[in-house]
Scaffold this active site. Structure first.
Site, PDB file in Angstrom:
ATOM      1  N   THR A 254       0.816  -1.218   0.000  1.00 43.33           N
ATOM      2  CA  THR A 254       0.000   0.000   0.000  1.00 43.33           C
ATOM      3  C   THR A 254       0.851   1.270   0.000  1.00 43.33           C
ATOM      4  OG1 THR A 254      -1.532   1.274   1.386  1.00 43.33           O
ATOM      5  CG2 THR A 254      -0.106  -0.241   2.542  1.00 43.33           C
ATOM      6  N   ASP A 255       0.265   2.359  -0.485  1.00 44.72           N
ATOM      7  CA  ASP A 255       0.955   3.655  -0.409  1.00 44.72           C
ATOM      8  C   ASP A 255       0.983   4.201   1.017  1.00 44.72           C
ATOM      9  OD1 ASP A 255      -1.740   4.347  -0.169  1.00 44.72           O
ATOM     10  OD2 ASP A 255      -1.749   5.767  -1.833  1.00 44.72           O
ATOM     11  N   GLU A 256       0.158   3.601   1.907  1.00 48.60           N
ATOM     12  CA  GLU A 256       0.102   4.125   3.287  1.00 48.60           C
ATOM     13  C   GLU A 256       1.422   3.966   4.025  1.00 48.60           C
ATOM     14  OE1 GLU A 256      -3.243   3.340   5.721  1.00 48.60           O
ATOM     15  OE2 GLU A 256      -4.654   3.410   4.069  1.00 48.60           O
TER      16      GLU A 256
ATOM     17  N   TYR B 191      -2.118  -0.574  10.974  1.00 46.25           N
ATOM     18  CA  TYR B 191      -2.223  -1.244   9.668  1.00 46.25           C
ATOM     19  C   TYR B 191      -1.002  -0.947   8.802  1.00 46.25           C
ATOM     20  CZ  TYR B 191      -3.395  -1.668   4.711  1.00 46.25           C
ATOM     21  OH  TYR B 191      -3.330  -1.937   3.363  1.00 46.25           O
TER      22      TYR B 191
ATOM     23  N   LYS C 200       2.062  -3.365   7.399  1.00 48.73           N
ATOM     24  CA  LYS C 200       2.365  -3.538   5.959  1.00 48.73           C
ATOM     25  C   LYS C 200       3.819  -3.123   5.693  1.00 48.73           C
ATOM     26  CE  LYS C 200      -0.005  -4.626   2.976  1.00 48.73           C
ATOM     27  NZ  LYS C 200      -0.338  -5.971   2.418  1.00 48.73           N
TER      28      LYS C 200
HETATM   29  P1  NAD Z   1      -9.622  -7.505   1.987  1.00 49.51           P
HETATM   30  O1  NAD Z   1      -9.649  -7.187   3.437  1.00 49.51           O
HETATM   31  O2  NAD Z   1     -10.816  -7.243   1.152  1.00 49.51           O
HETATM   32  O3  NAD Z   1      -9.280  -9.058   1.786  1.00 49.51           O
HETATM   33  C1  NAD Z   1      -8.287  -9.719   2.512  1.00 49.51           C
HETATM   34  C2  NAD Z   1      -8.424 -11.220   2.251  1.00 49.51           C
HETATM   35  O4  NAD Z   1      -7.377 -11.892   2.964  1.00 49.51           O
HETATM   36  C3  NAD Z   1      -9.754 -11.814   2.728  1.00 49.51           C
HETATM   37  O5  NAD Z   1     -10.269 -12.700   1.764  1.00 49.51           O
HETATM   38  C4  NAD Z   1      -9.372 -12.561   4.002  1.00 49.51           C
HETATM   39  O6  NAD Z   1     -10.202 -13.682   4.266  1.00 49.51           O
HETATM   40  C5  NAD Z   1      -7.942 -12.991   3.663  1.00 49.51           C
HETATM   41  N1  NAD Z   1      -7.127 -13.247   4.872  1.00 49.51           N
HETATM   42  C6  NAD Z   1      -6.995 -12.438   5.960  1.00 49.51           C
HETATM   43  N2  NAD Z   1      -6.167 -13.018   6.850  1.00 49.51           N
HETATM   44  C7  NAD Z   1      -5.746 -14.188   6.310  1.00 49.51           C
HETATM   45  C8  NAD Z   1      -4.870 -15.212   6.742  1.00 49.51           C
HETATM   46  N3  NAD Z   1      -4.234 -15.150   7.924  1.00 49.51           N
HETATM   47  N4  NAD Z   1      -4.647 -16.262   5.921  1.00 49.51           N
HETATM   48  C9  NAD Z   1      -5.277 -16.342   4.716  1.00 49.51           C
HETATM   49  N5  NAD Z   1      -6.130 -15.407   4.262  1.00 49.51           N
HETATM   50  C10 NAD Z   1      -6.365 -14.332   5.052  1.00 49.51           C
HETATM   51  O7  NAD Z   1      -8.334  -6.766   1.424  1.00 49.51           O
HETATM   52  P2  NAD Z   1      -8.126  -6.015   0.016  1.00 49.51           P
HETATM   53  O8  NAD Z   1      -8.685  -4.665   0.107  1.00 49.51           O
HETATM   54  O9  NAD Z   1      -8.537  -6.912  -1.055  1.00 49.51           O
HETATM   55  O10 NAD Z   1      -6.541  -5.863   0.023  1.00 49.51           O
HETATM   56  C11 NAD Z   1      -5.710  -6.866  -0.550  1.00 49.51           C
HETATM   57  C12 NAD Z   1      -4.266  -6.473  -0.354  1.00 49.51           C
HETATM   58  O11 NAD Z   1      -4.032  -5.224  -1.001  1.00 49.51           O
HETATM   59  C13 NAD Z   1      -3.867  -6.259   1.112  1.00 49.51           C
HETATM   60  O12 NAD Z   1      -2.571  -6.758   1.280  1.00 49.51           O
HETATM   61  C14 NAD Z   1      -3.899  -4.759   1.288  1.00 49.51           C
HETATM   62  O13 NAD Z   1      -2.989  -4.350   2.284  1.00 49.51           O
HETATM   63  C15 NAD Z   1      -3.481  -4.289  -0.078  1.00 49.51           C
HETATM   64  N6  NAD Z   1      -3.998  -2.974  -0.470  1.00 49.51           N
HETATM   65  C16 NAD Z   1      -5.332  -2.716  -0.459  1.00 49.51           C
HETATM   66  C17 NAD Z   1      -5.794  -1.479  -0.909  1.00 49.51           C
HETATM   67  C18 NAD Z   1      -7.256  -1.135  -0.955  1.00 49.51           C
HETATM   68  O14 NAD Z   1      -7.590  -0.004  -1.296  1.00 49.51           O
HETATM   69  N7  NAD Z   1      -8.166  -2.053  -0.660  1.00 49.51           N
HETATM   70  C19 NAD Z   1      -4.877  -0.511  -1.329  1.00 49.51           C
HETATM   71  C20 NAD Z   1      -3.514  -0.802  -1.257  1.00 49.51           C
HETATM   72  C21 NAD Z   1      -3.090  -2.043  -0.864  1.00 49.51           C
HETATM   73  O1  DAU Z   2      -4.131   3.940   0.347  1.00 45.73           O
HETATM   74  C1  DAU Z   2      -4.330   2.558   0.294  1.00 45.73           C
HETATM   75  C2  DAU Z   2      -5.205   2.114   1.436  1.00 45.73           C
HETATM   76  O2  DAU Z   2      -6.525   2.540   1.138  1.00 45.73           O
HETATM   77  C3  DAU Z   2      -5.165   0.616   1.665  1.00 45.73           C
HETATM   78  O3  DAU Z   2      -3.874   0.232   2.043  1.00 45.73           O
HETATM   79  C4  DAU Z   2      -6.179   0.188   2.723  1.00 45.73           C
HETATM   80  O4  DAU Z   2      -6.210  -1.229   2.792  1.00 45.73           O
HETATM   81  C5  DAU Z   2      -7.539   0.699   2.334  1.00 45.73           C
HETATM   82  O5  DAU Z   2      -8.463   0.393   3.354  1.00 45.73           O
HETATM   83  C6  DAU Z   2      -7.498   2.201   2.090  1.00 45.73           C
HETATM   84  O6  DAU Z   2      -7.253   2.916   3.325  1.00 45.73           O
HETATM   85  P1  DAU Z   2      -8.044   4.279   3.689  1.00 45.73           P
HETATM   86  O7  DAU Z   2      -8.033   4.427   5.141  1.00 45.73           O
HETATM   87  O8  DAU Z   2      -7.556   5.404   2.859  1.00 45.73           O
HETATM   88  O9  DAU Z   2      -9.515   3.864   3.122  1.00 45.73           O
HETATM   89  P2  DAU Z   2     -10.988   4.063   3.723  1.00 45.73           P
HETATM   90  O10 DAU Z   2     -11.934   3.630   2.652  1.00 45.73           O
HETATM   91  O11 DAU Z   2     -11.130   3.444   5.065  1.00 45.73           O
HETATM   92  O12 DAU Z   2     -11.083   5.632   3.891  1.00 45.73           O
HETATM   93  C7  DAU Z   2     -10.898   6.501   2.795  1.00 45.73           C
HETATM   94  C8  DAU Z   2     -10.987   7.923   3.323  1.00 45.73           C
HETATM   95  O13 DAU Z   2     -12.332   8.175   3.756  1.00 45.73           O
HETATM   96  C9  DAU Z   2     -10.121   8.172   4.528  1.00 45.73           C
HETATM   97  O14 DAU Z   2      -9.624   9.512   4.473  1.00 45.73           O
HETATM   98  C10 DAU Z   2     -11.074   8.026   5.723  1.00 45.73           C
HETATM   99  C11 DAU Z   2     -12.389   8.508   5.146  1.00 45.73           C
HETATM  100  N1  DAU Z   2     -13.614   7.872   5.686  1.00 45.73           N
HETATM  101  C12 DAU Z   2     -13.661   6.516   5.731  1.00 45.73           C
HETATM  102  C13 DAU Z   2     -14.770   5.870   6.212  1.00 45.73           C
HETATM  103  C14 DAU Z   2     -14.834   4.362   6.268  1.00 45.73           C
HETATM  104  C15 DAU Z   2     -14.684   8.649   6.108  1.00 45.73           C
HETATM  105  O15 DAU Z   2     -14.646   9.889   6.043  1.00 45.73           O
HETATM  106  N2  DAU Z   2     -15.789   8.005   6.592  1.00 45.73           N
HETATM  107  C16 DAU Z   2     -15.875   6.651   6.684  1.00 45.73           C
HETATM  108  O16 DAU Z   2     -16.916   6.141   7.156  1.00 45.73           O
END
Ligand code: NAD
Ligand code: DAU
Length: 357
Positions: free
Chosen positions: A134-136, A160, A164
């Site tokens: 992630t970019d975080e 989180y 990561k």
């Molecule tokens: P998600 O939470 O939707 O899915 C995570 C999956 O991993 C689920 O299916 C869960 O059952 C599985 N899992 C969790 N713990 C496990 C374990 N111990 N063993 C096996 N499986 C397990 O996550 P996502 O949003 O699809 O993110 C996928 C990846 O991308 C993550 O590594 C996350 O950090 C990264 N990422 C996500 C975002 C985003 O915006 N969603 C952005 C940047 C990076």
């Molecule tokens: O940048 C990549 C990341 O993006 C991933 O690594 C994470 O897995 C993914 O969850 C996401 O993180 P954020 O915290 O940026 O996403 P989220 O959707 O939780 O929130 C997006 C923005 O919206 C953030 O500034 C918080 C705000 N927010 C979020 C929720 C859930 C609100 O204002 N209200 C809300 O109810």
């Protein structure tokens, strides 16, 4: 040569989009999904593949070394695409230990298992360990800072992102120490179909459909760089097929938007496409709530390395990606209704009444 992929977290949001994408584009490859089916994992996301002979699903934990060792051998894995993680920042504030276990220990377990397997096979150079991150990990930007590059120092701010960051460092170290062919990708906020309704976009969409308040944290001025999940999948395809081991690639949507502007756009599109909304205009539901602890102000990704070296660029604009995404939620109520369980209500109560109200 066809690949044998082990996709961890393949029942989650990005993982399942990736598996579905991969079959459309590389039907000859074999995919084994390993997923623990936490609250975020859903086998329905992979329903189209259940009868495909090149697909199998293993319900298990990435921290289970014996299971992973056996799977690599039995399925003759050539490529690990590692998505499994605890992924939600608000949950990491409530319960950080699960993040250390899966994101740090789980990634370490996979790396160790893959290292032994790869060494036993005489270190095939075409094998890959793709670590999806992630970019975080780069921390937070001020409004005038340039976007994150691959050289931006790590400065994670939440449990989180710290977990990561730890996993990224392990993937990096395994390349430098053992020459294990790892690649790290750091991407910005994804959105699209199969996104669990704890994250901003699906939560707002579903609350609009239910006529519930739309909780915007703080002053709504935080900025995210939105990446349509199909664009993320095409970037990972390019990275797996053309990327160099030991490298890091940033993946961004080139779509920076303030949260409040995004929520207003969601309301506007939902008012157009969703029939019989309980409250219309839906922006009447917008409610400012207490800010997230340690809330990062801005993320923005510079993906010029990926664009110049591997020829990838995103196709979706926020508007085009959002329209497809919101339409998908309107058309698939059975998918998201099944997720609004007692556990989800408990989580919602904790975040929106205890922490963020
Ligand atoms: P998600 O939470 O939707 O899915 C995570 C999956 O991993 C689920 O299916 C869960 O059952 C599985 N899992 C969790 N713990 C496990 C374990 N111990 N063993 C096996 N499986 C397990 O996550 P996502 O949003 O699809 O993110 C996928 C990846 O991308 C993550 O590594 C996350 O950090 C990264 N990422 C996500 C975002 C985003 O915006 N969603 C952005 C940047 C990076
Ligand atoms: O940048 C990549 C990341 O993006 C991933 O690594 C994470 O897995 C993914 O969850 C996401 O993180 P954020 O915290 O940026 O996403 P989220 O959707 O939780 O929130 C997006 C923005 O919206 C953030 O500034 C918080 C705000 N927010 C979020 C929720 C859930 C609100 O204002 N209200 C809300 O109810």
């Amino acid at each position: 040569m066809s690949k044998h992929l082990l996709v961890t977290g393949g029942a989650g949001f990005i993982g399942s989009n990736f598996v579905n994408y991969w079959y459309e584009n590389h039907p000859q490859d074999k995919i084994i999904v390993l997923d623990a089916l936490t609250y975020a994992g859903n086998r329905q996301n992979l329903i189209n593949l259940e009868n495909n002979p090149n697909f199998s699903f293993i319900h298990g934990d990435i921290c289970d070394r014996q299971l992973v060792d056996n799977l690599l051998e039995k399925e003759k894995i050539t490529t690990i695409a590692h998505f499994a993680a605890e992924s939600h920042v608000d949950r990491s504030i409530l319960t950080p230990s699960a993040f250390i276990q899966t994101n740090v220990i789980g990634t370490f377990t996979l790396l160790e298992s893959f290292r032994h397997y790869w060494q036993k096979k005489n270190q095939p150079p075409e094998y890959r360990f793709l670590h999806v991150s992630t970019d975080e990990v780069y921390g937070s930007l001020d409004i005038n800072d340039p976007p994150f590059t691959e050289n931006t120092p790590y400065a994670p701010n939440s449990p989180y992102s710290a977990s990561k960051a730890g996993s990224d460092h392990l993937a990096r170290a395994y390349y430098h120490t053992y020459k294990l062919p790892t690649i790290i990708t750091n991407c910005s906020n994804n959105y699209g179909a199969y996104h669990f309704p704890e994250k901003l976009i699906p939560l707002m969409c579903i609350n609009i459909l239910l006529g519930k308040p739309l909780p915007v944290y703080g002053d709504g001025q935080n900025i995210r760089d939105w990446l349509y999940v199909q664009d993320h999948c095409s970037a990972l395809d390019v990275v797996l097929n053309k990327g160099k081991s030991g490298e890091t690639y940033n993946i961004g949507g080139n779509n920076e938007v303030k949260n409040i502007d995004l929520v207003q756009l969601i309301c506007q599109i939902m008012d157009e496409i969703a029939p019989n909304l309980p409250i219309k205009p839906s922006n009447e539901l917008i409610t400012y709530v207490k800010d997230r602890a340690g809330h990062d102000h801005r993320y923005a990704i510079d993906s010029s390395k990926l664009q110049k070296e591997l020829g990838w660029k995103p196709k979706a604009t926020v508007e085009s990606g959002l329209r497809k995404t919101l339409q998908w939620y309107v058309d698939n109520p059975q998918w998201w209704q099944s997720l609004l369980s007692a556990d989800y209500q408990k989580y919602y109560q904790q975040v929106y009444t205890t922490i963020n109200s």
